[in-house]
Design an enzyme around this catalytic site. Structure first.
Site: not given
Ligand code: CTP
Length: 407
Positions: A284, A215, A344, A348
């Site tokens: 992800d 990304n 979130k 989390k």
């Molecule tokens: N994060 C993480 N591990 C992952 C994905 C996200 O630790 N595999 C953490 C990111 O660093 C951030 C938070 O979780 O602090 C939210 O990340 P974000 O990308 O906004 O959301 P996701 O949990 O991936 O959910 P979505 O993609 O459905 O928005």
């Protein structure tokens, strides 16, 4: 651009006679560009290696010389007193073995030596010399003496030296000198004694040896938080995915590539951390089967990749969170920002979530400015806070909130 509290400062640069003196032209230029006022003092030896005219032109002020120590020209305005009172910080770069000795001995026979003795502002020495000279116990003892007096002596970098040797003795980069000067200027040390873990940057999920899914995250936000926490006194570990940024000085960098590597590093670093800020844009998904060889462009016009989900690192840390530990996450959203961020926060087990609208060019990935809304866990009983500004404003705003809730 400098951190918030480091603007409008007056920097006094002492230059002694090491070959790295020529690099101070770039340093003065960088400070002037950032809006600082800079005065320079050159020893006689330094003036043979870098022209006082170069430094005075860049600083837009006269360059002071040893001959100014006792000069009729300045009358009652005693230069070493006036300069020592004027400076918010005094930086000696490069600092030769002799300049280090003179400073440790309180030798006031040069303008630089007398100014150092009179100056009550933070003093910062950047030794640069031949590696044997730096390793010599006499030099080390002088460095220690200065540190014992509360001054900072920054170890030189290692690498090829102008004298032909290879080893420790190089003047650190201009960026590292700027960073260390900011550390000295930082007026608050509210994170002293705390360990802060920060994640930053994107992850690369390889599908074959030469291609990956990622990304556009640059890591700027996470690096700014790591830097700011370090300026404010924390011991900082920065777990970073691939980012084209210089690691902040004084921060322990753990470089990772994939989300799985990031998870491993975070789970090993998190138990002893007081504060954890998850600013990384973690991928992800990863390829279910990573091809050992480069995937060839087949005759078929389409390619289907099977992906599997990476573990949620923030959630894994949230599940293991120790009492007193603060866990902050980001929520990068393009719609329903508040709802998604609050979801979130809860899912989390975060203490606060920094909701970031990544849909616009102004505030999205890779942008220098940001506008975020910070939601705190209900147990902390505080309303959401909005912070807009550059990365430093957002970084210091986030740390202010964490500092408040940990008080
Ligand atoms: N994060 C993480 N591990 C992952 C994905 C996200 O630790 N595999 C953490 C990111 O660093 C951030 C938070 O979780 O602090 C939210 O990340 P974000 O990308 O906004 O959301 P996701 O949990 O991936 O959910 P979505 O993609 O459905 O928005």
């Amino acid at each position: 651009m400098p951190p918030l509290w480091a603007t409008d400062k007056k920097i006094l640069l002492g230059v002694s006679g090491g070959i790295a003196a020529y690099k101070t032209a770039e340093l003065v230029r960088a400070w002037i560009k950032q809006g600082y006022q800079v005065e320079t003092i050159l020893t006689d030896a330094a003036a043979r290696l870098v022209s006082p005219l170069t430094l005075s032109t860049l600083a837009k002020r006269r360059a002071w010389r040893d001959c100014d120590l006792l000069s009729d020209e300045h009358g009652w305005k005693i230069p070493h007193i006036t300069l020592s009172e004027w400076a918010d910080v005094l930086v000696v770069a490069p600092c030769t073995a002799n300049a280090l000795r003179a400073a440790a001995a309180g030798d006031s026979s040069t303008l630089l030596g007398a100014t150092l003795l009179a100056c009550k502002s933070p003093q910062l020495f950047f030794p640069a010399m031949n590696s044997n000279m730096w390793a010599n116990p006499a030099t080390k003892a002088n460095a220690r003496t200065l540190e014992e007096r509360g001054h900072r002596v920054i170890d030189p970098d290692s690498g090829p030296l102008a004298c032909g040797y290879e080893g420790a003795g190089r003047l650190p980069s201009t960026e590292a000198i700027l960073d260390e000067t900011w550390f000295s200027l930082c007026p608050i040390r509210d994170f002293a004694g705390k360990k802060v873990l920060v994640t930053a940057g994107p992850t690369h999920e390889y599908i074959d040896p030469v291609r990956f899914i990622s990304n556009p995250s640059t890591g700027k936000m996470g690096y700014a938080i790591a830097s700011e926490a370090r300026y404010r006194g924390a011991e900082v570990v920065l777990v970073s995915g691939p980012a084209a940024l210089r690691p902040p000085s004084g921060v322990r960098l753990v470089s990772v590539t994939s989300a799985e590597e990031m998870k491993e590093a975070c789970l090993s670093e998190s138990p002893g951390s007081d504060v954890i800020v998850m600013a990384a844009a973690v991928g992800d998904y990863r390829a279910r089967a990573r091809s050992v060889q480069k995937i060839k462009r087949a005759a078929s016009r389409s390619l289907t990749l099977e992906l599997e989900q990476n573990d949620d690192i923030a959630r894994a840390i949230g599940e293991r969170k120790a009492g007193g530990q603060i866990l902050a996450g980001f929520a990068a959203e393009t719609e329903n920002i508040r709802e998604n961020a609050l979801r979130k926060l809860d899912a989390k087990n975060l203490d606060l979530v920094v909701a970031n609208d990544v849909s616009g060019a102004e505030t999205g990935f890779a942008s220098d400015s940001n506008s975020v809304e910070i939601y705190l866990a209900p147990a902390l009983g505080q309303p959401p806070k909005r912070i807009s500004g550059d990365k430093w404003e957002v970084a210091s705003g986030i740390l202010d909130i964490i500092s408040n809730v940990t008080e």
